[in-house]
Motif scaffolding. Structure first.
Motif, PDB file in Angstrom:
ATOM      1  N   TYR A 251      -1.697  -4.846   8.154  1.00 39.93           N
ATOM      2  CA  TYR A 251      -1.463  -3.777   7.181  1.00 39.93           C
ATOM      3  C   TYR A 251      -1.616  -2.403   7.830  1.00 39.93           C
ATOM      4  N   THR A 255       1.262   0.591   8.096  1.00 35.59           N
ATOM      5  CA  THR A 255       1.169   1.951   7.557  1.00 35.59           C
ATOM      6  C   THR A 255       1.595   2.996   8.576  1.00 35.59           C
ATOM      7  N   ARG A 264       5.554   0.823   3.564  1.00 39.87           N
ATOM      8  CA  ARG A 264       4.290   1.425   4.006  1.00 39.87           C
ATOM      9  C   ARG A 264       3.329   1.587   2.835  1.00 39.87           C
ATOM     10  N   TYR A 268      -0.522  -0.046   2.283  1.00 42.98           N
ATOM     11  CA  TYR A 268      -1.755   0.613   1.826  1.00 42.98           C
ATOM     12  C   TYR A 268      -2.358  -0.138   0.640  1.00 42.98           C
TER      13      TYR A 268
END
Length: 437
Positions: A251, A255, A264, A268
């Motif tokens: 993850y 981002t 993206r 988050y």
């Protein structure tokens, strides 16, 4: 049609809904089949019987549904005549009109056996495969779902048929039935192809549940880590860990990647769901981002981490053109009431656009207590006729009195309010006002 029949046949002191029974003579019923169809829902049993006889004589297709409805009439003579004619109307186009009515009437006490007998007649005339194939194409949602359920249980649909139907199926219930057949009977490759790439989130979840980590391709799991569905992301993280990868690291990398803003943003969200912290400076940069998806996720991240320096930006965003951004900004303010005061809402409350004034009322009202009462009373004075009624039901809180400034403001608003007398007195007494409005 069943609801119309129910209301039309209810007893009314002013007389039958469809007028006196004397008007529905045999000559009137013979004028046009539509007249006879209307007469089948008259409250008078003799009128309904004459109407059924008229439809039987006419043989008109418009009477199919009306006859199916009367096949469960509480009058035995009507019920038997209508059911006998229904059993004779076994052409496929007739079945398409009759079956939705009988399907809904199946659980009624009277005439509950009509559906089974009619289905037996259809199958005898056309064969089981053709009949259920027709019902699976019905425009009636409930009948179509029941037809798919029956077809799958009795083996009328093969796996090849299911694989062909699944990608273009739009009904959620039918798609779920097909998905389970795919998950149970199809090969690993087909399950991955159909379920993991399905447009429906429940199918993607089922694919992740059905396939083990050794059967999943890492690219599919990585793609589903940033899926739109929360449940899909949850199962993708479990499978990603079983593969031996770290979801949080994936993850974090997503981002900072050159992926689309939506991807993206969902990365988050994945970090939030894993309770992994995001740097405050990064959150603030997201809130000020030009990309809508990143701005929205930034506001979600800011809720537990807002500070006084964010307040001016949040009030600006509550007036944003995008309603979702405005709502998220308002939720941050509501979550952090100690960072601002009610006078800060003055500019929003005095805005020309009713939508902005409504947002100010919503934020103010969510402070709760007597502030919610004040917010409702203020909105009740709004000049917009569509907005003012939203504030017409203020309810005084129990067990505590307003502060002196709140009490003064409530008194001012009650003097010019157009609320009912009992509402005014209830609020005034609860607030401890000496002068009742």
């Amino acid at each position: 049609m069943l609801r119309i029949d129910y209301f039309a046949r209810q007893f009314r002191y002013e007389g039958p809904t469809l007028g006196p029974s004397e008007q529905w003579t045999e000559e009137a019923l013979e004028q046009h089949p539509v007249v006879a169809v209307l007469a089948t829902i008259h409250s008078n049993g003799f009128v309904r019987e004459r109407a059924v006889r008229a439809l039987i004589r006419s043989g008109d297709a418009g009477g199919d549904r009306a006859l199916a409805l009367r096949a469960t009439d509480h009058v035995a003579v009507i019920r038997e005549a209508a059911a006998a004619e229904v059993f004779r109307r076994t052409e496929l186009d007739q079945a398409n009109r009759i079956m939705p009515i009988l399907h809904r009437l199946e659980k009624r006490g009277r005439g509950a056996d009509v559906l089974a007998q009619y289905l037996h007649s259809l199958v005898s005339a056309h064969g089981e495969a053709e009949v259920w194939a027709l019902l699976r194409t019905s425009r009636d949602r409930d009948l179509r779902r029941a037809a798919f359920q029956h077809s799958l249980e009795t083996g009328l649909l093969s796996l090849a048929d299911v694989l062909k139907l699944h990608p273009r199926e739009n009904d959620q219930v039918v798609r779920r039935l097909l998905s389970h057949i795919v998950a149970d009977d199809a090969s690993t490759e087909l399950v991955a192809q159909l379920l993991l790439h399905s447009r429906a989130a429940d199918s993607r979840v089922l694919g992740l549940v059905r396939l083990t980590s050794s059967e999943l391709h890492p690219d599919d799991v990585e793609r589903l880590l940033v899926d739109r569905s929360v449940l899909v992301r949850f199962w993708a993280r479990r499978r990603w860990e079983e593969i031996g990868r770290d979801p949080a690291a994936t993850y974090a990398g997503a981002t900072r990647s050159d992926a689309t803003p939506a991807v993206r943003a969902r990365a988050y969200l994945g970090l939030i769901e894993m309770n992994r912290p995001v740097d405050r400076d990064e959150i603030v940069s997201l809130v000020h981002s030009d990309e809508l998806a990143l701005r929205k996720v930034g506001l979600v991240l800011l809720k537990p981490d807002a500070s006084a320096e964010d307040v001016s930006t949040l009030f600006e965003l509550t007036a944003a053109a995008n309603s979702r951004v405005a709502r998220l900004a308002g939720e941050v303010l509501i979550r952090n009431p100690r960072l601002w005061s009610v006078p800060d809402l003055a500019a929003l409350k005095s805005a020309e656009a009713p939508d902005l004034r409504r947002r100010a009322w919503w934020i103010h009202r969510n402070l709760g207590g007597w502030e919610a009462v004040i917010a409702d009373l203020e909105l009740h004075h709004d000049p917009d006729p569509h907005l003012a009624p939203l504030g017409s039901q203020p309810v005084a809180p129990m067990y505590f009195r307003p502060t002196a400034p709140q009490k003064q403001r409530i008194g001012e608003l009650l003097k010019t309010s157009h609320l009912r007398r009992d509402q005014l007195l209830s609020i005034a007494v609860a607030a401890g006002l000496r002068e009742l409005p």
